[in-house]
Design a protein around this motif. Structure first.
Motif, PDB file in Angstrom:
ATOM      1  N   GLN A 129       0.453  -5.945   3.245  1.00 20.63           N
ATOM      2  CA  GLN A 129       0.761  -4.826   3.461  1.00 20.63           C
ATOM      3  C   GLN A 129       0.353  -3.635   2.488  1.00 20.63           C
ATOM      4  OE1 GLN A 129       5.051  -4.480   2.203  1.00 20.63           O
ATOM      5  NE2 GLN A 129       5.325  -2.461   3.469  1.00 20.63           N
ATOM      6  N   ALA A 130      -0.169  -3.785   1.477  1.00 18.98           N
ATOM      7  CA  ALA A 130      -0.778  -2.889   0.685  1.00 18.98           C
ATOM      8  C   ALA A 130      -2.256  -2.704   1.082  1.00 18.98           C
ATOM      9  CB  ALA A 130      -0.999  -3.539  -0.712  1.00 18.98           C
ATOM     10  N   GLN A 131      -2.928  -4.107   1.703  1.00 19.15           N
ATOM     11  CA  GLN A 131      -4.216  -3.482   2.143  1.00 19.15           C
ATOM     12  C   GLN A 131      -4.395  -2.874   3.428  1.00 19.15           C
ATOM     13  OE1 GLN A 131      -6.834  -6.989   2.274  1.00 19.15           O
ATOM     14  NE2 GLN A 131      -6.490  -7.469   0.096  1.00 19.15           N
ATOM     15  N   ALA A 132      -3.056  -3.026   4.254  1.00 19.84           N
ATOM     16  CA  ALA A 132      -2.973  -2.095   5.540  1.00 19.84           C
ATOM     17  C   ALA A 132      -2.758  -0.668   4.923  1.00 19.84           C
ATOM     18  CB  ALA A 132      -1.891  -2.878   6.231  1.00 19.84           C
ATOM     19  N   LEU A 133      -2.101  -0.306   3.863  1.00 22.49           N
ATOM     20  CA  LEU A 133      -2.130   0.874   3.538  1.00 22.49           C
ATOM     21  C   LEU A 133      -3.523   1.498   3.045  1.00 22.49           C
ATOM     22  CD1 LEU A 133       1.340   0.808   2.036  1.00 22.49           C
ATOM     23  CD2 LEU A 133       0.758   1.901   4.220  1.00 22.49           C
ATOM     24  N   VAL A 134      -4.166   0.723   2.458  1.00 24.23           N
ATOM     25  CA  VAL A 134      -5.720   1.022   1.905  1.00 24.23           C
ATOM     26  C   VAL A 134      -6.427   1.596   3.207  1.00 24.23           C
ATOM     27  CG1 VAL A 134      -7.610   0.537   0.911  1.00 24.23           C
ATOM     28  CG2 VAL A 134      -5.553  -0.123  -0.211  1.00 24.23           C
ATOM     29  N   MET A 135      -6.204   0.648   4.396  1.00 22.04           N
ATOM     30  CA  MET A 135      -6.947   0.738   5.321  1.00 22.04           C
ATOM     31  C   MET A 135      -6.483   2.189   6.146  1.00 22.04           C
ATOM     32  SD  MET A 135      -9.139  -0.126   7.723  1.00 22.04           S
ATOM     33  CE  MET A 135      -9.567  -1.807   7.808  1.00 22.04           C
ATOM     34  N   LEU A 136      -5.289   2.489   6.096  1.00 24.89           N
ATOM     35  CA  LEU A 136      -4.701   3.871   6.738  1.00 24.89           C
ATOM     36  C   LEU A 136      -5.339   4.840   5.910  1.00 24.89           C
ATOM     37  CD1 LEU A 136      -2.749   5.416   8.262  1.00 24.89           C
ATOM     38  CD2 LEU A 136      -0.813   4.974   6.717  1.00 24.89           C
ATOM     39  N   GLY A 137      -5.221   4.689   4.321  1.00 27.41           N
ATOM     40  CA  GLY A 137      -5.887   5.776   3.496  1.00 27.41           C
ATOM     41  C   GLY A 137      -7.184   6.075   3.786  1.00 27.41           C
ATOM     42  N   LEU A 138      -8.000   5.122   4.157  1.00 30.38           N
ATOM     43  CA  LEU A 138      -9.366   5.420   4.323  1.00 30.38           C
ATOM     44  C   LEU A 138      -9.658   6.146   5.736  1.00 30.38           C
ATOM     45  CD1 LEU A 138     -10.893   1.889   3.308  1.00 30.38           C
ATOM     46  CD2 LEU A 138     -10.754   4.120   1.992  1.00 30.38           C
ATOM     47  N   GLN A 139      -9.007   5.922   6.799  1.00 31.78           N
ATOM     48  CA  GLN A 139      -8.818   6.391   8.077  1.00 31.78           C
ATOM     49  C   GLN A 139      -8.573   8.015   7.699  1.00 31.78           C
ATOM     50  OE1 GLN A 139     -10.005   4.992  10.895  1.00 31.78           O
ATOM     51  NE2 GLN A 139     -10.411   3.084  10.000  1.00 31.78           N
ATOM     52  N   HIS A 140      -7.429   8.071   7.268  1.00 34.86           N
ATOM     53  CA  HIS A 140      -6.939   9.386   6.668  1.00 34.86           C
ATOM     54  C   HIS A 140      -7.938  10.151   5.952  1.00 34.86           C
ATOM     55  CE1 HIS A 140      -4.768  11.887   3.577  1.00 34.86           C
ATOM     56  NE2 HIS A 140      -4.126  12.290   4.631  1.00 34.86           N
ATOM     57  N   GLU A 141      -8.609   9.623   5.114  1.00 31.87           N
ATOM     58  CA  GLU A 141      -9.857  10.372   4.414  1.00 31.87           C
ATOM     59  C   GLU A 141     -10.899  10.678   5.420  1.00 31.87           C
ATOM     60  OE1 GLU A 141     -12.158  10.595   0.298  1.00 31.87           O
ATOM     61  OE2 GLU A 141     -10.264   9.497   0.455  1.00 31.87           O
ATOM     62  N   GLN A 142     -11.251   9.803   6.189  1.00 29.55           N
ATOM     63  CA  GLN A 142     -12.152  10.150   7.041  1.00 29.55           C
ATOM     64  C   GLN A 142     -11.784  11.450   8.097  1.00 29.55           C
ATOM     65  OE1 GLN A 142     -12.748   6.245   9.059  1.00 29.55           O
ATOM     66  NE2 GLN A 142     -14.980   6.382   8.144  1.00 29.55           N
ATOM     67  N   GLN A 143     -10.507  11.409   8.387  1.00 32.17           N
ATOM     68  CA  GLN A 143      -9.942  12.638   9.137  1.00 32.17           C
ATOM     69  C   GLN A 143     -10.355  13.899   8.405  1.00 32.17           C
ATOM     70  OE1 GLN A 143      -6.065  11.236  10.020  1.00 32.17           O
ATOM     71  NE2 GLN A 143      -6.472  11.189  12.132  1.00 32.17           N
ATOM     72  N   HIS A 144      -9.936  13.960   6.921  1.00 31.04           N
ATOM     73  CA  HIS A 144     -10.126  15.050   6.175  1.00 31.04           C
ATOM     74  C   HIS A 144     -11.619  15.185   5.698  1.00 31.04           C
ATOM     75  CE1 HIS A 144      -6.029  16.344   4.958  1.00 31.04           C
ATOM     76  NE2 HIS A 144      -5.886  15.015   5.263  1.00 31.04           N
ATOM     77  N   GLN A 145     -12.695  14.297   5.826  1.00 31.18           N
ATOM     78  CA  GLN A 145     -13.902  14.688   5.784  1.00 31.18           C
ATOM     79  C   GLN A 145     -14.364  15.514   7.021  1.00 31.18           C
ATOM     80  OE1 GLN A 145     -15.301  10.727   5.869  1.00 31.18           O
ATOM     81  NE2 GLN A 145     -15.228  10.426   3.725  1.00 31.18           N
ATOM     82  N   GLU A 146     -13.947  15.438   8.082  1.00 24.99           N
ATOM     83  CA  GLU A 146     -14.163  16.345   9.173  1.00 24.99           C
ATOM     84  C   GLU A 146     -13.755  17.650   9.003  1.00 24.99           C
ATOM     85  OE1 GLU A 146     -14.863  16.623  14.250  1.00 24.99           O
ATOM     86  OE2 GLU A 146     -13.969  14.487  13.153  1.00 24.99           O
ATOM     87  N   LEU A 147     -12.354  17.553   8.653  1.00 20.61           N
ATOM     88  CA  LEU A 147     -11.655  18.874   8.503  1.00 20.61           C
ATOM     89  C   LEU A 147     -12.256  19.688   7.271  1.00 20.61           C
ATOM     90  CD1 LEU A 147      -8.184  17.631   8.585  1.00 20.61           C
ATOM     91  CD2 LEU A 147      -8.914  19.194   9.987  1.00 20.61           C
ATOM     92  N   MET A 148     -12.759  18.843   6.124  1.00 15.02           N
ATOM     93  CA  MET A 148     -13.226  19.566   5.019  1.00 15.02           C
ATOM     94  C   MET A 148     -14.636  20.483   5.496  1.00 15.02           C
ATOM     95  SD  MET A 148     -14.078  18.209   1.193  1.00 15.02           S
ATOM     96  CE  MET A 148     -15.128  16.795   1.751  1.00 15.02           C
ATOM     97  N   LEU A 149     -15.536  19.783   6.390  1.00 11.77           N
ATOM     98  CA  LEU A 149     -16.529  20.609   7.075  1.00 11.77           C
ATOM     99  C   LEU A 149     -16.287  21.851   7.891  1.00 11.77           C
ATOM    100  CD1 LEU A 149     -19.087  17.423   7.801  1.00 11.77           C
ATOM    101  CD2 LEU A 149     -19.335  18.955   6.085  1.00 11.77           C
ATOM    102  N   THR A 150     -15.388  21.379   8.816  1.00  5.64           N
ATOM    103  CA  THR A 150     -14.997  22.646   9.693  1.00  5.64           C
ATOM    104  C   THR A 150     -14.364  23.711   8.764  1.00  5.64           C
ATOM    105  OG1 THR A 150     -12.994  21.610  10.173  1.00  5.64           O
ATOM    106  CG2 THR A 150     -14.697  21.373  11.655  1.00  5.64           C
ATOM    107  N   ASP A 151     -13.466  23.246   7.723  1.00  3.85           N
ATOM    108  CA  ASP A 151     -12.886  24.449   6.956  1.00  3.85           C
ATOM    109  C   ASP A 151     -13.980  25.170   6.092  1.00  3.85           C
ATOM    110  OD1 ASP A 151     -10.562  23.516   7.962  1.00  3.85           O
ATOM    111  OD2 ASP A 151      -9.777  22.682   6.153  1.00  3.85           O
ATOM    112  N   ILE A 152     -14.993  24.310   5.686  1.00  2.91           N
ATOM    113  CA  ILE A 152     -16.167  25.184   4.774  1.00  2.91           C
ATOM    114  C   ILE A 152     -16.909  25.936   5.723  1.00  2.91           C
ATOM    115  CG2 ILE A 152     -18.375  24.631   3.638  1.00  2.91           C
ATOM    116  CD1 ILE A 152     -17.143  21.786   2.716  1.00  2.91           C
TER     117      ILE A 152
END
Length: 422
Positions: A129-152
């Protein structure tokens, strides 16, 4: 929140965690503390906030809840870097994120290091269960990588100096592609949504279900800048007959006459990108357009926007790791060759607007708790985009992936592909 069907072992998840976290910091590396602090508009967030929020996500939903011995880096960060999770309590107002001059960028990088050390040390013993949350966190961070570039990009566009974040790639092909070729799509009952075969999907991608497709065809490629210039020169932004009512009101209120970041100069149209201001490349896919603009262009072209189901059905046999995605400078590029015998460029370059509202699939139920707020509560007033962009980390998207924005928003890498009835 998500469906993670495998519980990756340490040998699988640890390298992925390190790579994703390192990429976020690499994207922010050219920024000064001032660059990383400023906020250009309420829809955007400072780069510093993106770096902190993604760490807060791991700290809150993985370390706090699954590692009893963990101690927060700073108790104040729970308030500063929550985004929209009502179940996690009060948070700093989104439009005021740019006022967080403290903590500094160095403080945020120290926070990330603290979270990384704790998570990587605990990862070998984490339950599924915790590892599944880590995977979710990584997918979430990848979304924010794109958002960070567009916001910059949006932030730098407001600087009169129009500084570049990186140098433009050289040697891009500039030959205009040929005329649009229409590729007939599947018709009848088709299955749409997450098929359960991958290692991860967001909850909004399912349940898999049947959809009825009527006879239709999709354009073999996205609309180009040259084609969009034709729309401008033909008075497309001045003809109310082409526009949805809300879209026409938006163009009038905001004086919209071209895609975001475009400017007409003596030598022709220019655009601002993460590589600074450059001439518009006529062969590249048009970018930074709203749903309203995409819909008006489609009507001008005697076509329409594809439905989400038509687009996804067309992309099922296209490799989702193909195309121009985030391997280097984020910039839509012309295609070296123009194969008009099949659907091309379904993934990468620009997110493609569909005419479909972002609504739940039949049988969708959000999870209980704060993580149930991840997608479900945004299923109102927004439209679906498909395919990823030049700022999407490679491997993040798939045919069932559902991005969503409001119809007036265009600071993301958004473009369009035409569709028509047969």
């Amino acid at each position: 929140m998500a469906k993670s069907r495998t519980a990756p072992g340490q040998e699988d998840l640890t390298p992925r965690y390190r790579d994703v976290r390192a990429l976020s910091e690499a994207l922010a590396a050219p920024l000064s503390d001032a660059d990383a602090t400023a906020q250009s508009m309420p829809d955007a967030s400072p780069a510093k906030w993106h770096l902190a929020h993604t760490s807060w996500f791991f700290e809150t939903f993985v370390l706090r809840d699954h590692l009893p011995s963990y101690r927060p880096f700073d108790p104040h960060y729970a308030y500063l870097f929550n985004s929209y999770y009502e179940g996690e309590g009060e948070r700093h107002a989104r439009p005021l994120r740019g006022m967080l001059t403290r903590p500094s960028l160095d403080d945020i990088l120290s926070y990330r290091a603290h979270v990384d050390a704790a998570l990587l040390a605990a990862l070998p013993g984490m339950d599924p269960q915790a590892q599944a949350l880590v995977m979710l966190g990584l997918q979430h961070e990848q979304q924010h990588q794109e958002l960070m570039l567009t916001d910059i990009q949006h932030l730098l566009s407001l600087n009169p100096l129009e500084p570049a974040l990186f140098d433009a790639p050289s040697g891009m092909p500039a030959a205009l592609p040929g005329a649009i070729h229409w590729i007939e799509g599947r018709q009848g009952l088709v299955e749409i949504g997450d098929d359960g075969k991958g290692d991860f999907a967001f909850d909004c991608e399912g349940p898999r279900h049947k959809a009825l497709l009527h006879p239709h065809a999709l354009a073999h490629r996205p609309v180009t800048n040259a084609e969009w210039i034709g729309f401008i020169e033909d008075g497309g932004y001045r003809d109310p007959a082409l526009w949805l009512s809300d879209g026409w009101a938006w163009t009038q209120a905001e004086a919209i006459a071209a895609p975001l970041y475009w400017r007409q100069e003596q030598q022709g149209w220019t655009r601002f990108g993460l590589d600074g201001r450059k001439p518009v490349n006529p062969a590249a896919p048009v970018c930074h357009i709203s749903l309203y603009e995409a819909d008006a262009y489609a009507r001008w072209a005697g076509a329409r926007l594809p439905t989400e189901e038509e687009w996804e059905s067309g992309a099922l046999n296209v490799p989702p790791t193909s195309g121009n995605q985030l391997d280097g400078p984020a910039c839509p590029r012309p295609q070296a060759t123009d194969d008009n015998s099949a659907l091309t460029r379904m993934f990468g370059d620009v997110w493609e607007w569909t005419g479909s509202a972002y609504r739940p699939y039949p049988g969708f139920h959000a999870d209980d708790g704060a993580l149930g707020e991840y997608n479900g509560k945004f299923m109102s007033g927004q439209f679906v985009l498909k395919g990823g962009s030049c700022a999407t980390p490679r491997g993040h998207v798939r045919a069932s992936y559902r991005n969503f924005f409001y119809p007036h928003q265009r600071w993301q890498f958004t473009g369009l592909r035409l569709a028509k009835d047969l």
